[in-house]
Design a protein around this motif. Structure first.
Motif, PDB file in Angstrom:
ATOM      1  N   GLY A  24       7.646   1.694   5.091  1.00  0.00           N
ATOM      2  CA  GLY A  24       8.103   2.330   3.812  1.00  0.00           C
ATOM      3  C   GLY A  24       7.880   1.534   2.839  1.00  0.00           C
ATOM      4  N   VAL A  25       6.693   0.985   2.879  1.00  0.00           N
ATOM      5  CA  VAL A  25       6.029   0.199   1.666  1.00  0.00           C
ATOM      6  C   VAL A  25       5.264   1.158   0.458  1.00  0.00           C
ATOM      7  N   PRO A  26       5.631   1.033  -0.539  1.00  0.00           N
ATOM      8  CA  PRO A  26       4.909   2.235  -1.491  1.00  0.00           C
ATOM      9  C   PRO A  26       3.508   1.581  -1.306  1.00  0.00           C
ATOM     10  N   THR A  27       2.481   2.746  -1.518  1.00  0.00           N
ATOM     11  CA  THR A  27       1.228   2.549  -1.460  1.00  0.00           C
ATOM     12  C   THR A  27       0.269   2.162  -2.767  1.00  0.00           C
ATOM     13  N   THR A  28       1.063   1.519  -3.645  1.00  0.00           N
ATOM     14  CA  THR A  28       0.657   1.171  -5.169  1.00  0.00           C
ATOM     15  C   THR A  28       0.086  -0.493  -4.954  1.00  0.00           C
ATOM     16  N   GLU A  29      -0.809  -0.924  -5.904  1.00  0.00           N
ATOM     17  CA  GLU A  29      -1.120  -2.371  -5.664  1.00  0.00           C
ATOM     18  C   GLU A  29      -0.366  -3.352  -6.370  1.00  0.00           C
ATOM     19  N   PHE A  85      -1.750 -12.014  26.503  1.00  0.00           N
ATOM     20  CA  PHE A  85      -1.388 -12.585  25.383  1.00  0.00           C
ATOM     21  C   PHE A  85      -1.432 -11.677  24.046  1.00  0.00           C
ATOM     22  N   ARG A  86      -2.283 -10.535  24.132  1.00  0.00           N
ATOM     23  CA  ARG A  86      -2.525  -9.977  23.032  1.00  0.00           C
ATOM     24  C   ARG A  86      -1.689  -8.506  22.816  1.00  0.00           C
ATOM     25  N   VAL A  87      -1.402  -8.469  21.261  1.00  0.00           N
ATOM     26  CA  VAL A  87      -0.700  -7.229  20.773  1.00  0.00           C
ATOM     27  C   VAL A  87      -1.882  -6.619  19.782  1.00  0.00           C
ATOM     28  N   GLN A  88      -2.157  -5.248  20.224  1.00  0.00           N
ATOM     29  CA  GLN A  88      -3.118  -4.630  19.188  1.00  0.00           C
ATOM     30  C   GLN A  88      -2.314  -3.268  18.720  1.00  0.00           C
ATOM     31  N   ARG A  89      -2.466  -3.250  17.386  1.00  0.00           N
ATOM     32  CA  ARG A  89      -1.909  -2.274  16.711  1.00  0.00           C
ATOM     33  C   ARG A  89      -2.599  -1.689  15.430  1.00  0.00           C
ATOM     34  N   ARG A  90      -2.548  -0.450  15.246  1.00  0.00           N
ATOM     35  CA  ARG A  90      -3.161  -0.056  14.035  1.00  0.00           C
ATOM     36  C   ARG A  90      -2.141  -0.007  12.751  1.00  0.00           C
ATOM     37  N   LEU A  91      -2.594  -0.642  11.745  1.00  0.00           N
ATOM     38  CA  LEU A  91      -1.675  -0.742  10.551  1.00  0.00           C
ATOM     39  C   LEU A  91      -2.022   0.649   9.722  1.00  0.00           C
ATOM     40  N   ASP A  92      -1.090   1.401   9.305  1.00  0.00           N
ATOM     41  CA  ASP A  92      -1.242   2.655   8.581  1.00  0.00           C
ATOM     42  C   ASP A  92      -0.773   2.453   7.134  1.00  0.00           C
ATOM     43  N   ALA A  93      -1.196   3.384   6.205  1.00  0.00           N
ATOM     44  CA  ALA A  93      -0.816   3.262   4.781  1.00  0.00           C
ATOM     45  C   ALA A  93       0.910   3.006   4.628  1.00  0.00           C
ATOM     46  N   GLY A  94       1.226   2.344   3.950  1.00  0.00           N
ATOM     47  CA  GLY A  94       2.802   2.035   3.778  1.00  0.00           C
ATOM     48  C   GLY A  94       3.384   1.140   4.727  1.00  0.00           C
ATOM     49  N   GLN A  95       2.468   0.493   5.304  1.00  0.00           N
ATOM     50  CA  GLN A  95       2.826  -0.498   6.443  1.00  0.00           C
ATOM     51  C   GLN A  95       2.369  -1.765   6.050  1.00  0.00           C
TER      52      GLN A  95
END
Length: 395
Positions: free
Chosen positions: A173-178, A341-351
């Motif tokens: 839920g992070v705003p996608t502004t710089e 050992f590995r965790v693989q996840r996609r990071l999407d806009a707002g994360q």
């Protein structure tokens, strides 16, 4: 138990904290160089005269504004001994020294700093412990809401404790502004600047000065292993991610190090004891650091991982040790590639990822820059700032 003045029990002592009274002072026994205190729970704590004089918190010894020490033990007479000791009606230990100085010790503070075997073991057991993780972390990821972290100190504390103990968290839920990332980071403390700036943009660049700014597969690493002190926390805020590929990969470097210690202790020892040079050169900077891949703290626990194969210089070790160094180094890299050992996840806009850069190795799979935009914003905060903020919130 003695009747304790409530204001005494809650009063901060010298270092801004308050010390609850868990046991009362019951009796004192004098010895040639120490006082043995017996507590209401029957524990006996010896306190040496020099230790007691060194820790006097009166206004002559500690400046009340900063609560920092003014007194130095070299200024005390030698040999040092009390003229009189007693327990007052409030339960404090009072000491009159031979040169006329007077000291009073709060029972809560004294018990919290006692150094008999039982008290030291008790404190050791209460130290924060790293929670090691493996591939199952993908299903148990510590996830927090951005707005709750920004507006509620209790949620902020829970997030920071997860960063400290687990080393990998995600905000949603992070705003996608710089302009968002610096505000979030300073919720902890000030941002650490590097040659990449106060903030840095992780996106493919034609004139890249780091492999991070390309579309290549980026192997597991810690950021800036070329520095004497690697950054503690790393933030990666996804503004847009429409490209194919480019998933985030993480491993718990502490978990791998501990597994290596159990499975092949000789290889673990080599990575703890052998210095390796890391270097990062560009047109305008030239950084070098010589340090071991695995660092241990004063208790022998793993405290830091330093890894970045693309930033590593040629090994420099005695001829007889070179084969063993390569065996240890190869095994560590092989373990980072193991599925356990590995965790693989996609990071999407707002994360946003926030992780301990001196513990959690991170990587990125290759992505296709022609398939869509991919832009992360990043910054660093030192680990000391995280720990300080936690302590202030807790007290």
């Amino acid at each position: 138990m003695n009747a304790i003045d409530p204001s005494l029990e809650a009063a901060p002592v010298a270092d801004w904290r308050s010390y609850p009274i868990h046991a009362d002072l019951m009796s004192l026994q004098a010895a040639s160089d120490h006082i043995a205190v017996t507590w209401s729970d029957s524990r006996v704590s010896p306190f040496h005269h020099q230790w007691l004089r060194d820790n006097c918190s009166c206004s002559q010894c500690v400046y009340s504004v900063t609560r920092e020490q003014l007194f130095e033990i070299a200024d005390a007479p030698e040999p040092l001994h009390p003229q009189r000791t007693r327990i007052d009606e409030q339960g404090q230990l009072l000491i009159d020294w031979q040169n006329g100085h007077h000291s009073a010790f709060h029972p809560g503070w004294l018990r919290a700093h006692a150094y008999d075997d039982a008290s030291r073991a008790e404190r050791f057991a209460q130290r924060p412990q790293s929670r090691l993780w493996r591939a199952e972390m993908a299903e148990q990821l510590a996830t927090f809401d951005y707005h709750a972290v920004m507006n509620d100190d209790a949620t902020l504390l829970q997030w920071l404790l997860a960063v400290r103990d687990i080393g990998l968290t995600q905000l949603q839920g992070v705003p996608t502004t710089e302009d968002v990332l610096p505000v979030l980071a300073t919720r902890i403390s000030f941002i650490r600047e590097s040659n990449f700036g106060v903030l840095f943009d992780v996106q493919s660049k034609a004139d890249a000065d780091s492999n991070a700014y390309t579309a290549f597969n980026l192997p597991l690493h810690t950021d800036l292993p070329t520095r004497e002190l690697q950054p503690g926390l790393q933030f990666l805020h996804c503004l847009v991610n429409n490209a194919t590929g480019g998933e985030s990969v993480f491993v718990d470097g502490f978990a791998i190090a501990e597994a290596l210690r159990q499975e092949t202790p000789e290889l673990f020892r080599i990575l703890c004891e052998t210095p390796v040079e890391f270097r990062n050169r560009s047109r305008t900077s030239d950084y070098h650091c010589l340090a071991s891949i695995i660092a241990l703290d004063a208790y022998g626990a793993v405290s830091e991982i330093r890894m970045g194969n693309f930033l590593r210089s040629a090994f420099d070790a005695p001829v007889a040790q070179m084969p063993a160094l390569y065996s240890a180094y190869r095994r560590f890299i092989e373990m980072t590639r193991e599925a356990r050992f590995r965790v693989q996840r996609r990071l999407d806009a707002g994360q946003l990822w926030c992780f301990d850069n001196r513990r959690t190795l991170h990587a990125r799979t290759e992505f296709d820059p022609t398939s869509g935009a991919r832009h992360f914003k990043g910054c660093y905060v030192d680990r000391d700032e995280l720990l300080s903020r936690i302590r202030v919130l807790q007290r």
